[in-house]
Design an enzyme around this catalytic site. Structure first.
Site, PDB file in Angstrom:
ATOM      1  N   LYS A 157       0.838  -1.197   0.000  1.00  0.00           N
ATOM      2  CA  LYS A 157       0.000   0.000   0.000  1.00  0.00           C
ATOM      3  C   LYS A 157       0.879   1.255   0.000  1.00  0.00           C
ATOM      4  O   LYS A 157       0.691   2.171  -0.780  1.00  0.00           O
ATOM      5  CB  LYS A 157      -0.911  -0.017   1.229  1.00  0.00           C
ATOM      6  CG  LYS A 157      -1.781   1.211   1.299  1.00  0.00           C
ATOM      7  CD  LYS A 157      -2.579   1.300   2.556  1.00  0.00           C
ATOM      8  CE  LYS A 157      -3.226   2.680   2.605  1.00  0.00           C
ATOM      9  NZ  LYS A 157      -3.929   2.936   3.849  1.00  0.00           N
ATOM     10  N   GLU A 196      10.937  -4.413   3.648  1.00  0.00           N
ATOM     11  CA  GLU A 196      10.976  -5.816   3.222  1.00  0.00           C
ATOM     12  C   GLU A 196      10.590  -5.945   1.750  1.00  0.00           C
ATOM     13  O   GLU A 196      11.262  -6.609   0.957  1.00  0.00           O
ATOM     14  CB  GLU A 196       9.981  -6.658   4.038  1.00  0.00           C
ATOM     15  CG  GLU A 196      10.369  -6.903   5.486  1.00  0.00           C
ATOM     16  CD  GLU A 196       9.785  -5.872   6.430  1.00  0.00           C
ATOM     17  OE1 GLU A 196       9.560  -4.717   6.009  1.00  0.00           O
ATOM     18  OE2 GLU A 196       9.564  -6.215   7.616  1.00  0.00           O
ATOM     19  N   GLY A 248      -4.128  -1.485   5.360  1.00  0.00           N
ATOM     20  CA  GLY A 248      -3.334  -2.620   4.870  1.00  0.00           C
ATOM     21  C   GLY A 248      -3.994  -3.955   5.190  1.00  0.00           C
ATOM     22  O   GLY A 248      -4.086  -4.840   4.342  1.00  0.00           O
ATOM     23  N   ARG A 249      -4.470  -4.113   6.426  1.00  0.00           N
ATOM     24  CA  ARG A 249      -5.032  -5.413   6.827  1.00  0.00           C
ATOM     25  C   ARG A 249      -6.443  -5.625   6.310  1.00  0.00           C
ATOM     26  O   ARG A 249      -7.078  -6.622   6.640  1.00  0.00           O
ATOM     27  CB  ARG A 249      -4.947  -5.581   8.342  1.00  0.00           C
ATOM     28  CG  ARG A 249      -5.532  -4.463   9.171  1.00  0.00           C
ATOM     29  CD  ARG A 249      -5.072  -4.583  10.619  1.00  0.00           C
ATOM     30  NE  ARG A 249      -5.468  -3.443  11.432  1.00  0.00           N
ATOM     31  CZ  ARG A 249      -4.783  -2.323  11.563  1.00  0.00           C
ATOM     32  NH1 ARG A 249      -3.657  -2.156  10.866  1.00  0.00           N
ATOM     33  NH2 ARG A 249      -5.187  -1.357  12.350  1.00  0.00           N
ATOM     34  N   GLU A 297      -3.266  -6.129  15.337  1.00  0.00           N
ATOM     35  CA  GLU A 297      -2.819  -4.820  14.863  1.00  0.00           C
ATOM     36  C   GLU A 297      -3.929  -3.799  15.104  1.00  0.00           C
ATOM     37  O   GLU A 297      -3.670  -2.617  15.298  1.00  0.00           O
ATOM     38  CB  GLU A 297      -2.449  -4.895  13.370  1.00  0.00           C
ATOM     39  CG  GLU A 297      -1.402  -3.874  12.970  1.00  0.00           C
ATOM     40  CD  GLU A 297      -0.728  -4.184  11.643  1.00  0.00           C
ATOM     41  OE1 GLU A 297       0.427  -4.635  11.646  1.00  0.00           O
ATOM     42  OE2 GLU A 297      -1.354  -3.971  10.596  1.00  0.00           O
ATOM     43  N   HIS A 334      -3.173 -32.080  19.219  1.00  0.00           N
ATOM     44  CA  HIS A 334      -1.971 -32.826  19.610  1.00  0.00           C
ATOM     45  C   HIS A 334      -0.826 -31.868  19.899  1.00  0.00           C
ATOM     46  O   HIS A 334       0.325 -32.288  19.984  1.00  0.00           O
ATOM     47  CB  HIS A 334      -1.597 -33.799  18.487  1.00  0.00           C
ATOM     48  CG  HIS A 334      -2.692 -34.781  18.213  1.00  0.00           C
ATOM     49  ND1 HIS A 334      -2.826 -35.969  18.895  1.00  0.00           N
ATOM     50  CD2 HIS A 334      -3.759 -34.709  17.372  1.00  0.00           C
ATOM     51  CE1 HIS A 334      -3.900 -36.610  18.468  1.00  0.00           C
ATOM     52  NE2 HIS A 334      -4.490 -35.858  17.541  1.00  0.00           N
ATOM     53  N   LYS A 369      10.048  -0.019  13.242  1.00  0.00           N
ATOM     54  CA  LYS A 369      10.580   0.164  11.873  1.00  0.00           C
ATOM     55  C   LYS A 369      11.655   1.248  11.879  1.00  0.00           C
ATOM     56  O   LYS A 369      12.706   1.112  11.245  1.00  0.00           O
ATOM     57  CB  LYS A 369       9.460   0.619  10.927  1.00  0.00           C
ATOM     58  CG  LYS A 369       8.476  -0.456  10.521  1.00  0.00           C
ATOM     59  CD  LYS A 369       7.506   0.118   9.488  1.00  0.00           C
ATOM     60  CE  LYS A 369       6.310  -0.773   9.266  1.00  0.00           C
ATOM     61  NZ  LYS A 369       5.253  -0.156   8.482  1.00  0.00           N
TER      62      LYS A 369
HETATM   63  O1  F6P Z   1       2.962  -4.100   9.866  1.00  0.00           O
HETATM   64  C1  F6P Z   1       2.655  -2.779   9.595  1.00  0.00           C
HETATM   65  C2  F6P Z   1       2.053  -2.627   8.242  1.00  0.00           C
HETATM   66  O2  F6P Z   1       1.951  -1.272   7.992  1.00  0.00           O
HETATM   67  C3  F6P Z   1       0.715  -3.341   8.080  1.00  0.00           C
HETATM   68  O3  F6P Z   1      -0.334  -2.611   8.574  1.00  0.00           O
HETATM   69  C4  F6P Z   1       0.669  -3.573   6.613  1.00  0.00           C
HETATM   70  O4  F6P Z   1      -0.256  -4.548   6.271  1.00  0.00           O
HETATM   71  C5  F6P Z   1       2.101  -3.975   6.349  1.00  0.00           C
HETATM   72  O5  F6P Z   1       2.875  -3.179   7.225  1.00  0.00           O
HETATM   73  C6  F6P Z   1       2.558  -3.798   4.939  1.00  0.00           C
HETATM   74  O6  F6P Z   1       2.426  -2.468   4.523  1.00  0.00           O
HETATM   75  P1  F6P Z   1       2.466  -2.075   2.994  1.00  0.00           P
HETATM   76  O7  F6P Z   1       1.317  -2.714   2.312  1.00  0.00           O
HETATM   77  O8  F6P Z   1       2.384  -0.584   2.974  1.00  0.00           O
HETATM   78  O9  F6P Z   1       3.773  -2.564   2.433  1.00  0.00           O
END
Ligand code: F6P
Length: 525
Positions: free
Chosen positions: A188, A194, A247-248, A333, A364, A492
């Site tokens: 987003k 990452e 995002g979620r 979150e 289990h 972060k």
């Molecule tokens: O973990 C924090 C967060 O901002 C989440 O809310 C989101 O889903 C994820 O990082 C990835 O964010 P993006 O879609 O901006 O890469």
């Protein structure tokens, strides 16, 4: 397309200052789980059985009064109409707009572009391999849907790469022919370290293989198309989501491209339809028959009155393994906060830790703790009435196991019953009296049973929307903002400074604690 944004920092009254909270708490404390009660709600084709929750008529009434005191109806309207429900980020949280049966023209146009892209790729049998790069909300929903509907194999090979650990991208690219691989970057913000690092490695991999135009084998799904464009992705390969999609909650957007390519575009459409049906139920069902509302209230009883620190998710469907991390992010979150919208501390425990594993594996692994551990946890059992394989006997055993665990948690086993069972099995009396203590189950441990007629895109969509709305209602009662995630941000920021320190590109921050200082020095390379 803009959702309404009007800032509101005043926030709600302190929860414990409300007489409605005091009534709710009192009613919850004097209610109990009644093994003779059957309580079912049907919502968007899903049955929610709340018989295993603490209940009384007073509690039901007190819950309604509490919601009214929190302005539930107006807040629900605000959510569903794209109003400002995320004041700390000054945004709406209008994910329901993405799955509306008659969406806004801009959403419909983007959906159309996406389906055309999928159609072209499918009709040309293009892209045998997909590397989906994204993390958190840009990852879990897609993984969930691909596993749920592609569990028996998909015609395209899909690798998911989320983690910054280089082994993840190494494994994600390995075995794939770069000339027939599409790299999907879902982010987003298009700033997530990452995703950008892993995307860069994928780009280098395409370049190293001599792919003619590597950027044409990359897709960006983002709310920042300009940033993706600067990164090199061509316009035709950028799919948009909007600032007002958290995002979620972004699974309802083009983020699900990989699901469509791996399984079918029908999966996205079906999930959207199921979720929209749950939205309608949430918007219209009376309070006592409103599944997200009732789930939210029993969750508040369990967490804030009875003090359960966690919620266990037990999907008795192997295809739903990724439901656990999906709901983990959605709930933790969203509700992992202890300050209300006005900035004051919330004076009752808020969002529980969410954990779980599909049954029967979970039985289990940790069910012993659920049955006889000193803390226990409420459990959401999830089953499908009908399976999609040809071995009805397997399904009967699966269902029986789920019902059995639930029954044991609900009814428990008294000392006398345990003793009689020991004696009946021929154990000598003295030994039986001792052993019976170990075979007692406390019972009265809360649970929900959620029954999908079968696992389909429609029912999965409805199930996810059920949890989304439950989370919204809980946020409202606790007075917190379920749509931000500031706690993740600080980590972060620290990680970015520490990365530079580990590379020797920045002197050690004198503010570091002794241990961090030691390990930065030791691990520097
Ligand atoms: O973990 C924090 C967060 O901002 C989440 O809310 C989101 O889903 C994820 O990082 C990835 O964010 P993006 O879609 O901006 O890469």
């Amino acid at each position: 397309m803009k959702a309404t944004t009007k800032q509101n920092t005043t926030g709600p009254a302190r929860l414990t200052s409300l007489p409605e909270w005091a009534d709710f708490e009192r009613a919850a404390r004097s209610a109990s789980v009644d093994p003779n009660r059957l309580a079912l709600i049907n919502a968007a084709g899903i049955d929610l059985d709340t018989s295993g929750q603490v209940y009384s008529a007073d509690l039901l009434k007190a819950g309604a009064a509490l919601l009214e005191a929190r302005g539930f109806e107006a807040q629900r309207r605000l959510l569903l109409e794209g109003g400002m429900v995320n004041p700390t980020e000054q945004r709406a949280a209008w994910h329901t707009a993405l799955r509306a049966p008659a969406p806004h023209a801009e959403i419909a146009a983007e959906r159309q572009r996406l389906f055309e892209f999928i159609h072209t790729a499918d009709s040309k049998r293009r892209w045998r391999n997909i590397v989906h790069i994204g993390i958190g909300g840009s990852d879990w929903g897609v993984r969930l849907a691909v596993a749920a509907f592609g569990y028996a194999g998909t015609w395209r090979n899909v690798h998911f790469v989320a983690n910054i650990d280089g082994h993840a991208i190494q494994g994600g690219l390995s075995g794939f022919d770069p000339h027939d691989t599409l790299v999907v970057m879902a982010s987003k913000s298009f700033t997530t370290a990452e995703t950008l690092e892993n995307g860069q490695r994928a780009l280098e991999w395409l370049q190293a293989a001599g792919v003619a135009d590597p950027y044409k084998q990359m897709i960006a799904i983002t709310a920042r198309p300009d940033t993706a464009r600067e990164w090199g992705i061509p316009d035709a390969h950028i799919f948009k989501l909007w600032d007002w999609v958290g995002g979620r909650f972004s699974l309802w957007s083009a983020v699900s491209l990989t699901t469509a390519l791996a399984v079918s575009a029908d999966v996205i459409a079906g999930m959207q339809t199921g979720a929209a049906a749950m939205d309608k139920h949430f918007a219209e069902a009376p309070f006592a028959e409103n599944a997200p509302v009732q789930m939210a209230l029993s969750g508040i009883v369990n967490r804030s009155v009875l003090g359960y620190g966690s919620l266990n998710i037990a999907p008795y469907d192997f295809r739903l393994a990724n439901l656990v991390p999906y709901i983990q992010q959605l709930e933790m979150e969203s509700l992992g906060k202890s300050v209300d919208i006005s900035g004051a501390g919330v004076d009752v425990p808020t969002g529980p830790a969410v954990w779980g594993m599909p049954g029967t594996d979970a039985q289990h692994t940790f069910f012993q703790w659920l049955h006889q551990g000193s803390d226990g946890a409420p459990v959401d059992f999830i089953i499908c009435a009908h399976a999609d394989h040809g071995w009805p006997h397997h399904h009967r055993i699966l269902l029986a196991n789920c019902l059995a665990q639930r029954q044991a948690l609900l009814q428990g086993k008294s000392y006398n019953d345990a003793l009689n069972q020991c004696l009946e099995s021929g154990i000598p009396e003295e030994e039986a009296k001792w052993l019976a203590h170990h075979r007692v189950y406390g019972g009265g441990r809360p649970s929900n049973l959620i029954v999908l007629p079968r696992l389909s895109p429609y029912t999965l969509g409805a199930l996810l929307a059920l949890y989304e709305h439950k989370v919204f209602v809980q946020g409202l009662i606790w007075g917190i903002n379920p749509f931000d995630q500031w706690g993740v941000e600080y980590g972060k920021q620290l990680a970015s400074g520490l990365t530079r320190e580990l590379a020797g590109a920045k002197p050690l921050d004198p503010g570091h604690d002794a241990s961090t200082r030691y390990w930065v020095e030791k691990l520097k390379s």
